[in-house]
Design a protein around this motif. Structure first.
Motif, PDB file in Angstrom:
ATOM      1  N   PRO A 100       0.805  -1.224   0.000  1.00  0.00           N
ATOM      2  CA  PRO A 100       0.000   0.000   0.000  1.00  0.00           C
ATOM      3  C   PRO A 100       0.843   1.283   0.000  1.00  0.00           C
ATOM      4  O   PRO A 100       0.508   2.244  -0.718  1.00  0.00           O
ATOM      5  CB  PRO A 100      -0.842  -0.098   1.273  1.00  0.00           C
ATOM      6  N   GLN A 156       7.333  -9.739  -5.333  1.00  0.00           N
ATOM      7  CA  GLN A 156       6.321 -10.792  -5.490  1.00  0.00           C
ATOM      8  C   GLN A 156       5.411 -10.521  -6.690  1.00  0.00           C
ATOM      9  O   GLN A 156       5.460  -9.459  -7.288  1.00  0.00           O
ATOM     10  CB  GLN A 156       5.455 -10.855  -4.232  1.00  0.00           C
ATOM     11  N   ARG A 212      -2.470 -11.474   0.872  1.00  0.00           N
ATOM     12  CA  ARG A 212      -2.166 -11.239   2.290  1.00  0.00           C
ATOM     13  C   ARG A 212      -3.326 -10.524   2.970  1.00  0.00           C
ATOM     14  O   ARG A 212      -3.719  -9.439   2.545  1.00  0.00           O
ATOM     15  CB  ARG A 212      -0.898 -10.386   2.413  1.00  0.00           C
ATOM     16  N   ALA A 219      -4.709  -5.424   7.776  1.00  0.00           N
ATOM     17  CA  ALA A 219      -5.589  -4.560   8.581  1.00  0.00           C
ATOM     18  C   ALA A 219      -6.865  -4.129   7.851  1.00  0.00           C
ATOM     19  O   ALA A 219      -7.077  -4.478   6.693  1.00  0.00           O
ATOM     20  CB  ALA A 219      -4.798  -3.338   9.004  1.00  0.00           C
ATOM     21  N   VAL A 229      10.922  -8.793  -9.305  1.00  0.00           N
ATOM     22  CA  VAL A 229      12.311  -8.302  -9.331  1.00  0.00           C
ATOM     23  C   VAL A 229      13.084  -9.069  -8.255  1.00  0.00           C
ATOM     24  O   VAL A 229      12.570  -9.317  -7.180  1.00  0.00           O
ATOM     25  CB  VAL A 229      12.394  -6.776  -9.072  1.00  0.00           C
ATOM     26  N   VAL A 231      17.302  -6.895  -5.453  1.00  0.00           N
ATOM     27  CA  VAL A 231      17.290  -5.426  -5.533  1.00  0.00           C
ATOM     28  C   VAL A 231      18.456  -4.881  -4.698  1.00  0.00           C
ATOM     29  O   VAL A 231      18.665  -5.305  -3.560  1.00  0.00           O
ATOM     30  CB  VAL A 231      15.946  -4.874  -5.019  1.00  0.00           C
ATOM     31  N   ALA A 291       9.911   1.411   0.415  1.00  0.00           N
ATOM     32  CA  ALA A 291       8.552   1.084   0.899  1.00  0.00           C
ATOM     33  C   ALA A 291       8.392  -0.426   0.831  1.00  0.00           C
ATOM     34  O   ALA A 291       7.361  -0.937   0.428  1.00  0.00           O
ATOM     35  CB  ALA A 291       7.503   1.792   0.045  1.00  0.00           C
ATOM     36  N   ASP A 292       9.476  -1.132   1.203  1.00  0.00           N
ATOM     37  CA  ASP A 292       9.512  -2.581   1.001  1.00  0.00           C
ATOM     38  C   ASP A 292       9.296  -3.369   2.285  1.00  0.00           C
ATOM     39  O   ASP A 292       9.774  -4.508   2.408  1.00  0.00           O
ATOM     40  CB  ASP A 292      10.817  -2.990   0.300  1.00  0.00           C
ATOM     41  N   GLY A 293       8.554  -2.790   3.221  1.00  0.00           N
ATOM     42  CA  GLY A 293       8.126  -3.553   4.387  1.00  0.00           C
ATOM     43  C   GLY A 293       9.244  -3.871   5.370  1.00  0.00           C
ATOM     44  O   GLY A 293      10.408  -3.509   5.160  1.00  0.00           O
ATOM     45  N   GLY A 344      12.317  -5.837   4.071  1.00  0.00           N
ATOM     46  CA  GLY A 344      12.863  -5.336   2.802  1.00  0.00           C
ATOM     47  C   GLY A 344      14.358  -5.052   2.855  1.00  0.00           C
ATOM     48  O   GLY A 344      15.014  -5.185   3.897  1.00  0.00           O
ATOM     49  N   ALA A 351       1.677   4.188   7.912  1.00  0.00           N
ATOM     50  CA  ALA A 351       2.275   4.162   6.570  1.00  0.00           C
ATOM     51  C   ALA A 351       1.688   5.311   5.738  1.00  0.00           C
ATOM     52  O   ALA A 351       2.404   6.013   5.024  1.00  0.00           O
ATOM     53  CB  ALA A 351       1.995   2.819   5.900  1.00  0.00           C
TER      54      ALA A 351
HETATM   55  N1  APR Z   1      12.481  -5.926  -3.338  1.00  0.00           N
HETATM   56  C1  APR Z   1      11.277  -5.577  -3.830  1.00  0.00           C
HETATM   57  N2  APR Z   1      10.132  -5.640  -3.108  1.00  0.00           N
HETATM   58  C2  APR Z   1      10.219  -6.047  -1.836  1.00  0.00           C
HETATM   59  C3  APR Z   1      11.445  -6.415  -1.252  1.00  0.00           C
HETATM   60  C4  APR Z   1      12.622  -6.338  -2.054  1.00  0.00           C
HETATM   61  N3  APR Z   1      13.836  -6.661  -1.567  1.00  0.00           N
HETATM   62  N4  APR Z   1      11.218  -6.760   0.028  1.00  0.00           N
HETATM   63  C5  APR Z   1       9.906  -6.640   0.234  1.00  0.00           C
HETATM   64  N5  APR Z   1       9.288  -6.203  -0.887  1.00  0.00           N
HETATM   65  C6  APR Z   1       7.839  -5.939  -1.080  1.00  0.00           C
HETATM   66  C7  APR Z   1       6.950  -6.951  -0.388  1.00  0.00           C
HETATM   67  O1  APR Z   1       6.740  -8.092  -1.203  1.00  0.00           O
HETATM   68  C8  APR Z   1       5.676  -6.152  -0.166  1.00  0.00           C
HETATM   69  O2  APR Z   1       4.736  -6.315  -1.219  1.00  0.00           O
HETATM   70  O3  APR Z   1       7.523  -4.707  -0.452  1.00  0.00           O
HETATM   71  C9  APR Z   1       6.135  -4.698  -0.119  1.00  0.00           C
HETATM   72  C10 APR Z   1       5.937  -4.069   1.244  1.00  0.00           C
HETATM   73  O4  APR Z   1       4.570  -4.020   1.553  1.00  0.00           O
HETATM   74  P1  APR Z   1       4.004  -4.070   3.039  1.00  0.00           P
HETATM   75  O5  APR Z   1       4.774  -5.055   3.845  1.00  0.00           O
HETATM   76  O6  APR Z   1       2.539  -4.215   2.975  1.00  0.00           O
HETATM   77  O7  APR Z   1       4.393  -2.637   3.671  1.00  0.00           O
HETATM   78  P2  APR Z   1       3.749  -1.192   3.373  1.00  0.00           P
HETATM   79  O8  APR Z   1       3.453  -0.991   1.945  1.00  0.00           O
HETATM   80  O9  APR Z   1       4.607  -0.226   4.097  1.00  0.00           O
HETATM   81  O10 APR Z   1       2.313  -1.304   4.030  1.00  0.00           O
HETATM   82  C11 APR Z   1       1.949  -0.785   5.237  1.00  0.00           C
HETATM   83  O11 APR Z   1       1.495  -1.418   7.448  1.00  0.00           O
HETATM   84  O12 APR Z   1       0.989  -2.411   9.425  1.00  0.00           O
HETATM   85  C12 APR Z   1       1.088  -2.555   8.126  1.00  0.00           C
HETATM   86  O13 APR Z   1      -0.707  -4.046   7.525  1.00  0.00           O
HETATM   87  C13 APR Z   1      -0.026  -2.894   7.266  1.00  0.00           C
HETATM   88  O14 APR Z   1       1.072  -4.087   5.523  1.00  0.00           O
HETATM   89  C14 APR Z   1       0.655  -2.832   5.925  1.00  0.00           C
HETATM   90  C15 APR Z   1       1.742  -1.901   6.195  1.00  0.00           C
END
Ligand code: APR
Ligand code: PHB
Length: 390
Positions: A12, A34, A42, A45, A124, A127, A158-160, A163, A302
Motif C-alpha cells: 500500500p 512478489q 495477504r 488490517a 524483481v 534489488v 517502501a519494502d516492508g 525489505g 504508513a
Molecule cells: N524488493 C522488492 N520488493 C520487496 C522487497 C525487495 N527486496 N522486500 C519486500 N518487498 C515488497 C513486499 O513483497 C511487499 O509487497 O515490499 C512490499 C511491502 O509491503 P508491506 O509489507 O505491505 O508494507 P507497506 O506498503 O509499508 O504497508 C503498510 O502497514 O501495518 C502494516 O498491515 C499494514 O502491511 C501494511 C503496512
C-alpha cells in the motif's frame, strides 16, 4: 531505465505514493519482488483513519472504498463481563474511521496504476541500492539472467519490515528501537455475519480477543495466543470455542460461526528505525516502523509517511523547495512515535501478560476504570484512534 523516483515495494505505501506522484506528472517506477496475486493474498488490517481515506480520494482511488467501506463512529471495549462503547464521533469532534480491508485498498491501487499505465514491475530479484549519498543514486535488480539498472533522483524504501532498503543504511547511521511482545494474534476470516456492527476489543483473563469485520457478510476475528502455538494446531472449532469464552455472555450467544477462509498467527512487535532518510533514500511504512495491531495504526502510520513524502516531493519538483525533503524524517518520526505510544498503551491495557504480577493487573483494571469515567481520557483515546492530524 531512467525515472525520477524509484519506489521499492508494491504494498500500500509504495503504490499510493506512485499513484499520487503520477497524477502530478512526476515519473516513477515501482519494483515489487512478489506477484500481484501474492501481494493481494495477504490478509491484513482493515481500519482507515479519516486522513487516509482523503488521501485515497486524492489519488483517485476512493470510489469503491466510499461505496463498499463502512463508516464507523465508535467501537466497544468488553471487560469484566460488560461492554463499554467509545463514541469516536462525539469525543473526536465529529470524526470517524472507514472499515475497508487493506487487501481491497491495495487492489484498487493496483487497478489505478494499471489504468494509468503506471510502471509496476513484479518478480524483481536481488534489488540493490547504490550511491545513496551522492547526486546520482541508482537501483539494480535481476530479472531472470538480466541485471537491470534504474537511474533516479530519489529512492523510496517502501519494502516492508523484511525489505532491503532499511538494511542499506549503514549500521553507524541507523538506530533501531524495538519491543517484542510475548504473544501473537491468531486471526480467522469467515464468510459469516459479524457478531456486532461495530468492533469489539475484549479484555479477558484467558487473553485478548477482537471482533472485527470487512463487511456485513465477512467477519474477521482474533484471539491472543502464546508464541509457541502453531496455526495447524488450531481447528476452526477450537478457535470459535476459545473466542466465545473471551466475550461477554450476551455477545458469545449471538456469535455466528462458519468455516475459516483464512487463518494465521501474527507476532506482535513495536519497532522504529531512525532516521527515515539517508542521503537520497527515504523510508516509508513498515520498512521503518511496526506497531502491534491493537490500535489499528499500522496501515495508517504508513499513510501519514506517504502524505509527508508526497508533499515533500511536490515541493521539490513543482516549487524547487527542498524543505519538505529535509524535514521529512523528523516530521514523520514525530507522528510515528505517537502511533507507537498509542498502540503500546492499547496493547498493555488489553492483553494478558504471562509474567504479570497482581500489581500490573490492578493497573490494567484502573486504566479501564479511568477511561470510562473521564471525558478527557475518552477524548485522548478517540483523537488517537481516528488519527492525529498530519
Ligand atoms: N524488493 C522488492 N520488493 C520487496 C522487497 C525487495 N527486496 N522486500 C519486500 N518487498 C515488497 C513486499 O513483497 C511487499 O509487497 O515490499 C512490499 C511491502 O509491503 P508491506 O509489507 O505491505 O508494507 P507497506 O506498503 O509499508 O504497508 C503498510 O502497514 O501495518 C502494516 O498491515 C499494514 O502491511 C501494511 C503496512
Ligand atoms: C482488522 O480488522 O483486521 C483489525 C481491526 C482493528 C484492529 C486490528 C485489526 O485494531
Amino acid at each position: 531505465m531512467k525515472t525520477k523516483v524509484c519506489i521499492i515495494g508494491g504494498g500500500p505505501s509504495g503504490l499510493l505514493l506512485s499513484q499520487l506522484l503520477h497524477l502530478k506528472g512526476i515519473d516513477n517506477v515501482v519494483l515489487e519482488r512478489q506477484s500481484r496475486e501474492y501481494v493481494l493474498s495477504r490478509i491484513r488490517a482493515g481500519v482507515l483513519e479519516h486522513g487516509f481515506a482523503e488521501l485515497m480520494r486524492e489519488a483517485q482511488c476512493g470510489e469503491r472504498m466510499d461505496r463498499e467501506g463502512e463508516i464507523h463512529e465508535g467501537f466497544f471495549i468488553a471487560h469484566d463481563g460488560r461492554m463499554d462503547r467509545v463514541d469516536l464521533h462525539r469525543y473526536s469532534g465529529g470524526s470517524s474511521v472507514v472499515v475497508y480491508g487493506q487487501t481491497e485498498l491495495t487492489r484498487d491501487l493496483y487497478e489505478a496504476r494499471e489504468r494509468m499505465n503506471g510502471r509496476v514491475i513484479h518478480h524483481v530479484e536481488d534489488v540493490k541500492l547504490h550511491e545513496l549519498t551522492g547526486d546520482a543514486p541508482y537501483v539494480t535488480y535481476r530479472s531472470g539472467d538480466e541485471i537491470v539498472r534504474v537511474d533516479c533522483d530519489y529512492v523510496i524504501g517502501a519494502d516492508g519490515f523484511h525489505g532491503v532498503s532499511r538494511k542499506s543504511i549503514p549500521r553507524g547511521v541507523l538506530r533501531e528501537y524495538e519491543r517484542v511482545y510475548p504473544f501473537g494474534w491468531l486471526g480467522v476470516l469467515s464468510r459469516t455475519k459479524p457478531v456486532s456492527p461495530e468492533l469489539i476489543y475484549a479484555r479477558h483473563e484467558r487473553g485478548f480477543a477482537l471482533c472485527s469485520l470487512r463487511s456485513q457478510v465477512l467477519s474477521r476475528y482474533y484471539i491472543q495466543v502464546p508464541l509457541s502455538d502453531k496455526v495447524e494446531e488450531w481447528s476452526d472449532e477450537a478457535f470459535w470455542d476459545e473466542l466465545r469464552r473471551r466475550l461477554p455472555e450476551e455477545v458469545s450467544q449471538r456469535l455466528i460461526t462458519g468455516a475459516s477462509i483464512e487463518k494465521s498467527i501474527a507476532p506482535l512487535r513495536s519497532f522504529v528505525a531512525e532516521p527515515m532518510r539517508h542521503g537520497r533514500l527515504f523510508l516509508a511504512g513498515d520498512a521503518a516502523h511496526i506497531v502491534p495491531p491493537t490500535g489499528a495504526r499500522g496501515l495508517n502510520s504508513a499513510a501519514s509517511d506517504i502524505y509527508y513524502l508526497y508533499h515533500a516531493m511536490l515541493g521539490h519538483y513543482l516549487d524547487g523547495d527542498d524543505s519538505g525533503l529535509d524535514g521529512y524524517s523528523a516530521k514523520a518520526l514525530a507522528r510515528v512515535w505517537k502511533a507507537q505510544r498509542f498502540s503500546w498503551w492499547m496493547t498493555m491495557m488489553l492483553h494478558t501478560f504471562p509474567d504479570s504480577i497482581d500489581y500490573d493487573r490492578k493497573l490494567q483494571d484502573t486504566d479501564l476504570a479511568y477511561l470510562f469515567s473521564s471525558e478527557a481520557a475518552l477524548r485522548s483515546l478517540a483523537e488517537n484512534y481516528v488519527g492525529l492530524p498530519f
